[in-house]
Design a protein around this motif. Structure first.
Motif, PDB file in Angstrom:
ATOM      1  N   ALA A   1       0.938  -0.793  -0.250  1.00 14.79           N
ATOM      2  CA  ALA A   1       0.449   0.239   0.467  1.00 14.79           C
ATOM      3  C   ALA A   1       0.960   1.147  -0.218  1.00 14.79           C
ATOM      4  CB  ALA A   1      -0.927  -0.234   0.958  1.00 14.79           C
ATOM      5  N   ASN A   2       2.131   1.728   1.074  1.00 15.41           N
ATOM      6  CA  ASN A   2       2.827   1.876   0.921  1.00 15.41           C
ATOM      7  C   ASN A   2       3.098   2.726  -0.628  1.00 15.41           C
ATOM      8  OD1 ASN A   2       3.280   3.566   2.811  1.00 15.41           O
ATOM      9  ND2 ASN A   2       3.754   1.767   4.525  1.00 15.41           N
ATOM     10  N   THR A   3       4.065   1.530  -1.521  1.00 17.05           N
ATOM     11  CA  THR A   3       4.241   1.542  -2.984  1.00 17.05           C
ATOM     12  C   THR A   3       3.171   2.561  -3.606  1.00 17.05           C
ATOM     13  OG1 THR A   3       6.200   0.186  -1.870  1.00 17.05           O
ATOM     14  CG2 THR A   3       6.413   0.296  -4.772  1.00 17.05           C
ATOM     15  N   LEU A   4       2.479   1.748  -3.820  1.00 12.69           N
ATOM     16  CA  LEU A   4       0.830   2.114  -4.923  1.00 12.69           C
ATOM     17  C   LEU A   4       1.133   3.887  -4.074  1.00 12.69           C
ATOM     18  CD1 LEU A   4      -1.484  -0.945  -4.329  1.00 12.69           C
ATOM     19  CD2 LEU A   4      -0.030   0.305  -6.554  1.00 12.69           C
ATOM     20  N   ALA A   5       0.695   4.339  -2.997  1.00 13.02           N
ATOM     21  CA  ALA A   5       0.419   5.051  -2.359  1.00 13.02           C
ATOM     22  C   ALA A   5       1.840   6.394  -3.529  1.00 13.02           C
ATOM     23  CB  ALA A   5       0.308   5.878  -0.851  1.00 13.02           C
ATOM     24  N   ASP A   6       3.229   5.887  -2.883  1.00 13.41           N
ATOM     25  CA  ASP A   6       4.216   6.816  -3.232  1.00 13.41           C
ATOM     26  C   ASP A   6       4.010   7.507  -4.925  1.00 13.41           C
ATOM     27  OD1 ASP A   6       5.063   6.924  -0.656  1.00 13.41           O
ATOM     28  OD2 ASP A   6       6.755   5.704  -0.977  1.00 13.41           O
ATOM     29  N   ASN A   7       3.350   5.778  -5.364  1.00 13.56           N
ATOM     30  CA  ASN A   7       3.443   6.242  -7.250  1.00 13.56           C
ATOM     31  C   ASN A   7       1.973   6.825  -7.715  1.00 13.56           C
ATOM     32  OD1 ASN A   7       6.029   5.032  -8.451  1.00 13.56           O
ATOM     33  ND2 ASN A   7       5.436   3.938  -6.576  1.00 13.56           N
ATOM     34  N   HIS A   8       1.198   7.277  -6.501  1.00 17.35           N
ATOM     35  CA  HIS A   8       0.036   8.459  -6.713  1.00 17.35           C
ATOM     36  C   HIS A   8      -1.423   7.093  -7.231  1.00 17.35           C
ATOM     37  CE1 HIS A   8       2.304  11.940  -6.236  1.00 17.35           C
ATOM     38  NE2 HIS A   8       2.926  11.216  -7.212  1.00 17.35           N
ATOM     39  N   ILE A   9      -0.978   6.179  -6.433  1.00 16.02           N
ATOM     40  CA  ILE A   9      -2.762   5.152  -6.651  1.00 16.02           C
ATOM     41  C   ILE A   9      -3.135   5.155  -5.941  1.00 16.02           C
ATOM     42  CG2 ILE A   9      -2.772   2.331  -7.501  1.00 16.02           C
ATOM     43  CD1 ILE A   9      -0.803   4.302 -10.338  1.00 16.02           C
ATOM     44  N   LEU A  10      -4.232   4.978  -5.715  1.00 13.82           N
ATOM     45  CA  LEU A  10      -5.573   5.319  -5.422  1.00 13.82           C
ATOM     46  C   LEU A  10      -5.620   3.464  -4.117  1.00 13.82           C
ATOM     47  CD1 LEU A  10      -7.750   6.404  -3.711  1.00 13.82           C
ATOM     48  CD2 LEU A  10      -9.098   5.477  -5.395  1.00 13.82           C
ATOM     49  N   VAL A  11      -5.115   3.493  -3.306  1.00  7.80           N
ATOM     50  CA  VAL A  11      -6.009   1.745  -2.267  1.00  7.80           C
ATOM     51  C   VAL A  11      -7.080   2.439  -2.155  1.00  7.80           C
ATOM     52  CG1 VAL A  11      -5.259   0.882  -0.963  1.00  7.80           C
ATOM     53  CG2 VAL A  11      -3.293   1.593  -2.241  1.00  7.80           C
ATOM     54  N   ALA A  12      -7.935   1.004  -2.936  1.00 13.35           N
ATOM     55  CA  ALA A  12      -9.190   0.716  -2.417  1.00 13.35           C
ATOM     56  C   ALA A  12      -9.382  -0.406  -1.612  1.00 13.35           C
ATOM     57  CB  ALA A  12     -10.350   0.441  -3.933  1.00 13.35           C
ATOM     58  N   SER A  13     -10.019  -0.968  -1.009  1.00 14.49           N
ATOM     59  CA  SER A  13     -10.272  -1.480   0.147  1.00 14.49           C
ATOM     60  C   SER A  13     -11.594  -1.587   1.060  1.00 14.49           C
ATOM     61  CB  SER A  13      -9.037  -2.361   1.324  1.00 14.49           C
ATOM     62  OG  SER A  13      -9.340  -3.521   1.598  1.00 14.49           O
TER      63      SER A  13
END
Length: 262
Positions: free
Chosen positions: A137-149
């Motif tokens: 989740a951290n890596t996705l967030a750092d790459n400006h990806i929305l994390v959905a759950s």
């Protein structure tokens, strides 16, 4: 990007009335609006369609007063009903077969336009599973990806907490004002303030078993890919993975011990 839809207040009420009418699912809703040009015209046509169909009783349309009350309750919670194609409705989701015509959303509506990846998994996750989820989740967030759950215990909670600093979206199986599970009250509030809350349920709706698969199809439908971290054979996480596969999304599984039932 194509021009956005923008419903008038009256159209929004009619969309909600048609969507909430018994036996009018998302696919029928779309068919009726395409056929008659608007939700209001479809509502006017329903009695005649019912008669031609030989139904013993005419279709009872969801009352206007109840739709107005539902919208007012959402607005009082700083939430909004958004229709397919409007700001706040995830663009990827609108192309899913049977996507909800309307969503109740709260928070940063601009997040809905971001590329999204779903992260789901076990409620009784292992310490290593939780740690790896936070890393992803951290890596996705750092790459400006929305994390959905789905704001559930375990993997969902870890994914939201790790991505909240950038962009996270919690898809609920309840009304937007219903806290579930109760221990995530703080996280629910923080996502409403700094992230995005999404549900197709009316305000005040309590959790029911049949609502969770519907929630899961939204998580997968709004995402470009779904990551599964530890999931039992009969679990909501694998239901989400199945929806993702049916919707043409990539599905990734975090490897674990072959001796672990998750």
């Amino acid at each position: 990007m194509s021009a956005r839809r923008q419903l008038s207040d009256d159209e929004r009420i009619n969309w909600l009335r048609l969507a909430r009418t018994d036996n009018i699912g998302p696919i029928t809703f779309q068919s009726l609006v395409q056929r008659f040009g608007s939700a209001g015209a479809a509502i006017d046509a329903l009695p005649e369609l019912s008669r031609r169909g030989g139904k013993a009783r005419a279709i009872t349309v969801f009352p206007r007063a109840r739709a107005e009350d539902e919208i007012a309750r959402a607005n009082g919670l700083k939430a909004h009903f958004v229709a397919t194609g409007e700001r706040g409705y995830p663009p990827f989701l609108r192309h899913v077969h049977g996507a909800p015509p309307l969503l109740c959303v709260a928070g940063n509506l601009d997040f809905a336009d971001m590329d999204s990846v779903g992260i789901v998994g076990a409620r009784n996750a292992s310490a290593l599973g939780l740690k790896f989820t936070r890393m992803i989740a951290n890596t996705l967030a750092d790459n400006h990806i929305l994390v959905a759950s789905g704001l559930a215990r375990g993997i969902d909670t870890a994914a939201h907490e790790a991505s909240l600093r950038h962009a996270t979206a919690a898809v609920l199986a309840t009304g937007i004002d219903h806290i579930y599970p109760p221990e995530n009250e703080r996280l629910h509030r923080e996502i409403a303030e700094r992230g995005l809350l999404i549900t197709e349920m009316p305000p005040g709706t309590a959790p029911k078993a049949e609502h969770f698969p519907r929630r899961n199809r939204i998580i997968s439908g709004m995402s470009r890919a779904v990551i599964v971290v530890e999931a039992a054979m009969r679990s909501g996480s694998l239901i989400t993975a199945r929806f993702a596969a049916e919707q043409g999304r990539d599905v990734f599984a975090v490897p674990g011990s072959p001796l672990d039932p998750r």
